[in-house]
Design an enzyme around this catalytic site. Structure first.
Site, PDB file in Angstrom:
ATOM      1  N   LYS A 163     -55.532  65.803 -26.603  1.00 42.17           N
ATOM      2  CA  LYS A 163     -56.527  65.649 -25.553  1.00 42.17           C
ATOM      3  C   LYS A 163     -56.057  66.412 -24.336  1.00 42.17           C
ATOM      4  O   LYS A 163     -54.863  66.632 -24.119  1.00 42.17           O
ATOM      5  CB  LYS A 163     -56.768  64.174 -25.216  1.00 42.17           C
ATOM      6  CG  LYS A 163     -55.585  63.387 -24.676  1.00 42.17           C
ATOM      7  CD  LYS A 163     -55.255  63.567 -23.222  1.00 42.17           C
ATOM      8  CE  LYS A 163     -56.427  63.337 -22.310  1.00 42.17           C
ATOM      9  NZ  LYS A 163     -56.060  63.578 -20.864  1.00 42.17           N
TER      10      LYS A 163
ATOM     11  N   THR B  40     -51.637  67.530 -18.317  1.00 43.15           N
ATOM     12  CA  THR B  40     -52.144  66.215 -18.689  1.00 43.15           C
ATOM     13  C   THR B  40     -52.686  66.304 -20.088  1.00 43.15           C
ATOM     14  O   THR B  40     -53.866  66.387 -20.331  1.00 43.15           O
ATOM     15  CB  THR B  40     -53.188  65.653 -17.736  1.00 43.15           C
ATOM     16  OG1 THR B  40     -53.499  64.337 -18.164  1.00 43.15           O
ATOM     17  CG2 THR B  40     -54.448  66.433 -17.663  1.00 43.15           C
TER      18      THR B  40
END
Length: 442
Positions: free
Chosen positions: A199, A210
Site C-alpha cells: 500500500k 509511507t
C-alpha cells in the site's frame, strides 16, 4: 544518441503500460505460495467501514528479511518488528498482523503496549510459536481502538484462506486501488511462487516511505541469502520511487519464505538458483513500486527520470532523486510545459560530484522505461532533445506540449561523464494532491 526528434526503443517489462493500468481487473490467481493463508476483517478503524485488518499466516515456520523506515521517528510496530527479527535472527516466524486506519506512531507507552497486544494475540490465535510481526498504517498520533482491533484480529484468524486480493484491500489508506502481484518461476524443477501486496499513495520517498509491503514465497532459501535478495530487490524498486519527498514513520518491507516449494535450499548468493529467485523478487517489487507511483495522490502522469552517463552510480542516483523531488519539475510536467531549465537546475543543485554543465544533454520523451535503446517491439519512444552539450536546441513548443500530454513520460539526462545509469520513477504534482492532503484528517 538521439537526434532532435527520434523514434527509439524503450525498455519495458511486463509491469505497467498505461496509467493505473488494469487495476480494476486485478484478481487472485492460482500461483499463490504454498502454505500461506490470509484473513481479513472490517473492525471499524476506517470511517468508511472498509476492510482494515489483515492477518497473514504460514503453516510452516519462515525465514524473514525486512527493511524499515530510516525516519528517526519510528512507529511502535516498526520498533517491535525490528526487535523481534533481531532477537530471533530472522527465523521461526509464521504470522504477520497488519492494521490500516491508524499508524500507532507517536503514541508512547500505550502504543507500544498495543503493538505487543496485536503481536501476541494474533500469534496465539494461529498457534504460532513466535510472536507475529506487526505493521500499521494511517494517521499519526492517535491511539488504536484496541477493542475493535482485537475483535478484528480474532475474526480474521477464523477466516484464513487463499485470498490475497482482500489482503491487499485491507491495508489500503488513501490508495485508490489494491496492489497485488503474483509470480511463478521454476527452480531445480520445482514450482516456486511469490506473492506480494503493498500500500502507498502519499508520503513516498526513497529509503522507504509511507509504504507497507509484504512478499511471501514458498522458496527454500537461507536467512542470509534472503536478506541479500531483499536488499537488492528494494534498491532498484521501492528505493527508486518518489511521490512527494516525505518519509513516513511506518515504512516496512518484509519477505517471508517457508520452503514448501521443495527446492534444494538456496545458500549461496552466487548460485544460479539464487539469481533466479532474486530476479523474480526484484520484478515483483518493481511492479508494486510502480503501482504506488501510478496510484499516487492526485497524480495524472507517470514519469521515468533516466540519468545516463554518470561517473558513478551514486552520482546517477543523487541526480535522479533531485529531479524526481523537484516541485518545479513535477508541476511543469503537470502543466505539460517542457521547462528543461528546471530539470537542469535540479541537476546542478543535486550535490553530485560528476556534473560538467558543458557535457549535459537532455530529452523529454513519451513512454515509460529505464534503458533507452533496449525494448520490446511495437514500443517506440518518441523523444525531443532540448539540450545538447550544455546548449539549448531549437524546439517546437506545440510538439513539446503534445509529447508531454502523454500519461507516461520520461525525462532523460545524459551527463556524458561516465558509463553509469540510474532510473527513478515519480509523478506530477497536481492541485488534487494538495486537496487530498489538506483534507486528509477530515
Amino acid at each position: 544518441m538521439f537526434s532532435n526528434i527520434v523514434n527509439k526503443k524503450l525498455f519495458q517489462n511486463s509491469t505497467t503500460t498505461s496509467f493505473l493500468r488494469h487495476y480494476s481487473t486485478i484478481k487472485n490467481t492460482t500461483t499463490s505460495p504454498k502454505g500461506f493463508k490470509t484473513g481479513t476483517y472490517a473492525c471499524g478503524l476506517k470511517k468508511s467501514g472498509a476492510l482494515d485488518i489483515c492477518l497473514i499466516h504460514s503453516e510452516k515456520e519462515c525465514n524473514v528479511a525486512a527493511v524499515f523506515t530510516e525516519n528517526k521517528v519510528k512507529a511502535a510496530p516498526v520498533l517491535l518488528s525490528k526487535s523481534l527479527i533481531e532477537k530471533h535472527k530472522n527465523t521461526g516466524f509464521q504470522s504477520l498482523i497488519i492494521n490500516s486506519g491508524g499508524a500507532n506512531a507517536c503514541t508512547g507507552p500505550e502504543g507500544e503496549k498495543n503493538a505487543q497486544t496485536m503481536s501476541f494475540l494474533s500469534s496465539k490465535l494461529v498457534n504460532a510459536k513466535q510472536q507475529s510481526l506487526v505493521m500499521s498504517t494511517g494517521i499519526i498520533g492517535q491511539q488504536l481502538d484496541m477493542k475493535k482491533v482485537e475483535l478484528g484480529i480474532t475474526k480474521a484468524s477464523e477466516n484464513l484462506k487463499d485470498d490475497w486480493l482482500s489482503a491487499a484491500k485491507a491495508i489500503m489508506t488513501t490508495d485508490k486501488v489494491p496492489k497485488l502481484v503474483q509470480k511463478q518461476i521454476e527452480i531445480q524443477g520445482k514450482q516456486v511462487n511469490i506473492t506480494g501486496i503493498c500500500k502507498g499513495a502519499g508520503m513516498i520517498h526513497p529509503n522507504m516511505a509511507t509504504m507497507l509491503c509484504t512478499l511471501c514465497t514458498d522458496a527454500d532459501i537461507s536467512e542470509e541469502a534472503l536478506k541479500s535478495a531483499l536488499k537488492h530487490s528494494i534498491d532498484y524498486s521501492f528505493n527508486s520511487i518518489n511521490v512527494d519527498g516525505d518519509m513516513s514513520t511506518n515504512d516496512t518491507v518484509a519477505v517471508f519464505s517457508n520452503g514448501l516449494a521443495g527446492n534444494k535450499r538456496i545458500d549461496s548468493t552466487n548460485s544460479k538458483e539464487y539469481l533466479l529467485l532474486e530476479k523474480a523478487m526484484r520484478e515483483c517489487a518493481t511492479e508494486l513500486a510502480q503501482m504506488i507511483v501510478r496510484d499516487a495522490e492526485g497524480a495524472t502522469k507517470f514519469i521515468s527520470v533516466v540519468v545516463r552517463g554518470a561517473k558513478t552510480e551514486k552520482d546517477g542516483k543523487i541526480i535522479a532523486n533531485s529531479i524526481a523531488t523537484s516541485s518545479l519539475v513535477k508541476t511543469a510536467m503537470y502543466g505539460e510545459d517542457a521547462n528543461w531549465g528546471r530539470v537542469l537546475a535540479a541537476v546542478g543543485y543535486s550535490g553530485a560530484d560528476g556534473v560538467v554543465p558543458s557535457n549535459i544533454s537532455m530529452w523529454f520523451a513519451s513512454g515509460y522505461g529505464d534503458n533507452i535503446g533496449i525494448g520490446q517491439k511495437n514500443d517506440p519512444l518518441i523523444a525531443m532533445q532540448f539540450l545538447k552539450d550544455g546548449q539549448p536546441t531549437p524546439k517546437d513548443d506545440e510538439k513539446a506540449a503534445k509529447l508531454l500530454s502523454n500519461k507516461d513520460i520520461s525525462i532523460i539526462v545524459d551527463l556524458n561523464n561516465g558509463n553509469q545509469n540510474y532510473t527513478m520513477w515519480t509523478c506530477d504534482l497536481t492541485v488534487d494532491y494538495v486537496k487530498a492532503n489538506s483534507h486528509y484528517r477530515t
